[in-house]
Design an enzyme around this catalytic site. Structure first.
Site, PDB file in Angstrom:
ATOM      1  N   CYS A 137      -1.742  10.151  -7.172  1.00 31.22           N
ATOM      2  CA  CYS A 137      -1.142   9.724  -8.438  1.00 31.22           C
ATOM      3  C   CYS A 137      -1.939  10.208  -9.641  1.00 31.22           C
ATOM      4  CB  CYS A 137      -0.999   8.208  -8.472  1.00 31.22           C
ATOM      5  SG  CYS A 137      -2.552   7.311  -8.253  1.00 31.22           S
ATOM      6  N   LYS A 150      11.396  17.517  -0.465  1.00 31.25           N
ATOM      7  CA  LYS A 150      11.379  17.274  -1.906  1.00 31.25           C
ATOM      8  C   LYS A 150      10.437  18.246  -2.604  1.00 31.25           C
ATOM      9  CE  LYS A 150       9.466  14.238  -5.363  1.00 31.25           C
ATOM     10  NZ  LYS A 150       8.506  13.151  -5.625  1.00 31.25           N
ATOM     11  N   GLU A 209       7.185  13.978 -11.348  1.00 33.52           N
ATOM     12  CA  GLU A 209       6.023  13.789 -10.483  1.00 33.52           C
ATOM     13  C   GLU A 209       6.380  14.348  -9.107  1.00 33.52           C
ATOM     14  OE1 GLU A 209       2.805  10.388  -9.128  1.00 33.52           O
ATOM     15  OE2 GLU A 209       4.916   9.867  -9.179  1.00 33.52           O
ATOM     16  N   LEU A 263       0.808  -1.218   0.000  1.00 33.56           N
ATOM     17  CA  LEU A 263       0.000   0.000   0.000  1.00 33.56           C
ATOM     18  C   LEU A 263       0.843   1.271   0.000  1.00 33.56           C
ATOM     19  CD1 LEU A 263      -2.715  -0.924   2.677  1.00 33.56           C
ATOM     20  CD2 LEU A 263      -2.681  -1.467   0.241  1.00 33.56           C
ATOM     21  N   TYR A 281      11.996  -8.692  -7.996  1.00 36.30           N
ATOM     22  CA  TYR A 281      11.738  -9.744  -7.010  1.00 36.30           C
ATOM     23  C   TYR A 281      11.029 -10.930  -7.657  1.00 36.30           C
ATOM     24  CZ  TYR A 281      12.572  -5.990  -3.571  1.00 36.30           C
ATOM     25  OH  TYR A 281      13.101  -4.965  -2.838  1.00 36.30           O
ATOM     26  N   GLU A 285       0.430  -0.247 -10.007  1.00 36.21           N
ATOM     27  CA  GLU A 285      -0.249   1.038 -10.227  1.00 36.21           C
ATOM     28  C   GLU A 285       0.704   2.076  -9.685  1.00 36.21           C
ATOM     29  OE1 GLU A 285      -1.564   4.323 -10.099  1.00 36.21           O
ATOM     30  OE2 GLU A 285      -2.738   3.766  -8.339  1.00 36.21           O
ATOM     31  N   CYS A 286       1.338   2.817 -10.593  1.00 40.95           N
ATOM     32  CA  CYS A 286       2.460   3.671 -10.217  1.00 40.95           C
ATOM     33  C   CYS A 286       2.140   5.155 -10.423  1.00 40.95           C
ATOM     34  CB  CYS A 286       3.696   3.251 -10.994  1.00 40.95           C
ATOM     35  SG  CYS A 286       4.208   1.539 -10.653  1.00 40.95           S
ATOM     36  N   SER A 305       5.294   4.369  -6.011  1.00 46.49           N
ATOM     37  CA  SER A 305       6.131   5.027  -7.001  1.00 46.49           C
ATOM     38  C   SER A 305       6.582   4.044  -8.082  1.00 46.49           C
ATOM     39  CB  SER A 305       7.359   5.636  -6.330  1.00 46.49           C
ATOM     40  OG  SER A 305       8.251   4.622  -5.896  1.00 46.49           O
ATOM     41  N   LYS A 359       0.962  -5.150   3.347  1.00 44.80           N
ATOM     42  CA  LYS A 359       2.066  -4.366   3.904  1.00 44.80           C
ATOM     43  C   LYS A 359       1.711  -2.897   3.741  1.00 44.80           C
ATOM     44  CE  LYS A 359       6.427  -2.279   3.318  1.00 44.80           C
ATOM     45  NZ  LYS A 359       5.820  -1.050   3.833  1.00 44.80           N
ATOM     46  N   TRP A 402       1.133   5.545   1.057  1.00 47.19           N
ATOM     47  CA  TRP A 402       0.765   6.302   2.247  1.00 47.19           C
ATOM     48  C   TRP A 402      -0.246   7.411   1.980  1.00 47.19           C
ATOM     49  CZ3 TRP A 402       2.092  11.015   0.634  1.00 47.19           C
ATOM     50  CH2 TRP A 402       3.273  11.205  -0.077  1.00 47.19           C
TER      51      TRP A 402
END
Length: 496
Positions: A302, A352, A389, A165, A255, A267-268, A245, A191, A167
């Site tokens: 996003c 940032k 972004e 997930l 992985y 889903e980025c 991200s 997670k 934030w």
């Protein structure tokens, strides 16, 4: 949803919250084996709770319990109507505890309580209820076959699913994943982002209270290296559903390649355009959509429309209306229901975002601690603010001289998640919607569609599946063909 409370009443509720502090594994809270970490209130910088972190030992235990629950059919083999009943009960429990969850979400994420009460919690309930009601309404299929055969096409749950997930919408994104995954019969290990673990843990407790069997929904708090990576590399995890991200999404592809080639749905990010043609009508309404699209949830979204691509003929009158509308968007204490913008998630992210506060702003351009004012810049397409972004309340204005230039500029990005087009010409609207490379294109409005429509992106905004709608169920299932030979054995050799 009941009426909003006062700031003082919300603060009193916040002071009385019993915050979860440990992982939820095999149907109960238990301490993890990893290092403890502190979750902070982004608005104040003060600690909320010390959370017992997890590590690979806890991942192994959770996966083992999830696999056991799946293989024994405690959930996957229940009748669809029985699974539906459990998820409907969960929706009722969330409704009953909605204010507690809203305050917890606001404290942990910095989100305005206004949004938590009126958007996040109601949409979380709607998402889970929608998928619950769909369980016994998705039919398998019969394929056309010759007279002497029957061909059946079945959906089967994929098995053990790891849901990673973000934030920015902790509870709602959890619902987007566990709704269809549980409806399909999977076991799910969540997670949450280490910054926002609280509501995920509480939701798992409510799910157990609703009757979800042990091991079917578990929550492992911790960071990427200690929980995310072990889940991604685990050979008994069948699928990872990730929202976050693009950079982190790449890790889960690696992985999967380095382990069991598990299915990965990403889903980025997004750098989404809001395109306004010269024939756009009702610029007051357009301005309202632009402000909402750029600054809702502090731009930590996003699908935020962070690029306003506007025809020069309507730029000035539209900007006047946007600046006027912006005066209603107040920034400050998230527990004050009069505030539309709260605090950015943490100091690192705030730094940032603040690094992009350069040049002369048409509005905003300042940051005070975790609070960044809604900011507008008029820039060139090569400016970093038009490319990166930022994930903050910064709107970049880019001026064009034609529709074709607008569409070309809209597509000049590595992302392709969402877009909006404003025009009074139906032909222009349809052409633009078709030509823009994005998973969702809205016309004369800003939004992501509804729970009934698929959501996901093109290019580096993700791939592998879609959230929401029936398509969300497809990504959590395997498709099986069963071919039944009906020929009479007495007819001789039927092989061929």
């Amino acid at each position: 949803m009941s009426d909003l409370l006062t700031t003082a009443e919300y603060k009193a509720l916040a002071a009385d919250l019993d915050l979860p502090r440990t992982a939820f594994i095999d149907g109960k809270y238990r301490a993890g084996h990893g290092a403890a970490f502190t979750t902070f209130n982004p608005a104040t910088g003060l600690p909320l709770a010390e959370i017992s972190g997890c590590d690979a030992t806890d991942v192994d235990l959770a996966v083992s319990r999830a696999r056991e629950a799946f293989d024994q059919g405690h959930w996957a083999k229940r009748a669809p109507s029985q699974r539906k009943e459990v998820l409907v009960r969960l929706c009722k429990l969330i409704t009953r505890n909605r204010r507690e969850l809203a305050v917890m979400e606001s404290l942990d994420s910095g989100k305005p309580i206004l949004d938590c009460e009126t958007i996040d919690i109601p949409e979380t309930i709607e998402t889970l209820k929608w998928h619950a009601e769909l369980i016994d309404k998705i039919y398998d299929q019969m394929a056309p076959a010759q007279e002497d055969a029957i061909a059946m096409i079945l959906r089967e749950p994929i098995g053990v699913v790891a849901a990673i997930l973000p934030w920015n919408f902790p509870l709602l994104m959890m619902a987007w994943k566990i709704g269809p995954a549980l409806a399909a019969g999977n076991s799910v290990i969540v997670k949450p982002a280490e910054q926002t673990s609280l509501t995920a843990l509480r939701l798992a407790e409510l799910a157990a209270e609703a009757g979800l069997p042990r091991g079917v929904l578990q929550v492992l708090p911790g960071d990427g290296p200690t929980v995310g990576a072990p889940l991604g590399l685990h050979t008994d995890v069948d699928m990872v559903s990730f929202t976050g991200s693009t950079e982190t999404g790449r890790h889960f592809l690696r992985y999967a390649a380095d382990s069991n080639l598990k299915k990965v749905v990403l889903e980025c990010g997004g750098k989404n355009p809001c395109v306004v043609f010269d024939d756009a009508e009702n610029l007051d309404a357009v301005a309202s959509h632009v402000v909402n699209a750029a600054f809702w949830n502090m731009g930590e979204n996003c699908s935020a429309a962070s690029r306003l691509i506007v025809h020069h003929a309507v730029k000035e009158p539209l900007l006047e209306r946007i600046l006027a509308r912006l005066r209603d968007w107040k920034t400050g204490d998230p527990l004050n229901p009069a505030h539309h913008l709260g605090a950015l998630i943490d100091a690192e992210h705030c730094a940032k975002v603040a690094s992009y506060l350069t040049g002369t702003a048409l509005a905003g351009g300042t940051a005070e601690g975790p609070f960044v004012q809604p900011t507008i810049y008029e820039i060139s397409p090569k400016d970093a603010k038009a490319i990166d972004e930022i994930f903050g309340p910064i709107l970049s204005v880019l001026t064009v001289a034609s529709n074709d230039e607008a569409i070309a500029l809209a597509n000049d990005t590595n992302y392709g998640l969402a877009a909006s087009v404003f025009t009074a010409n139906t032909r222009n609207a349809i052409r633009a919607a078709r030509d823009i490379k994005a998973g969702t294109v809205t016309v004369n409005t800003y939004g992501e569609g509804s729970i009934a429509t698929p959501f996901g992106g093109y290019k580096q905004s993700g791939f592998g599946g879609r959230d929401n709608g029936i398509h969300a169920h497809d990504q959590f299932t395997e498709i099986k063909t069963i071919w039944i030979d009906l020929t009479d054995p007495a007819d001789g050799d039927n092989v061929g």
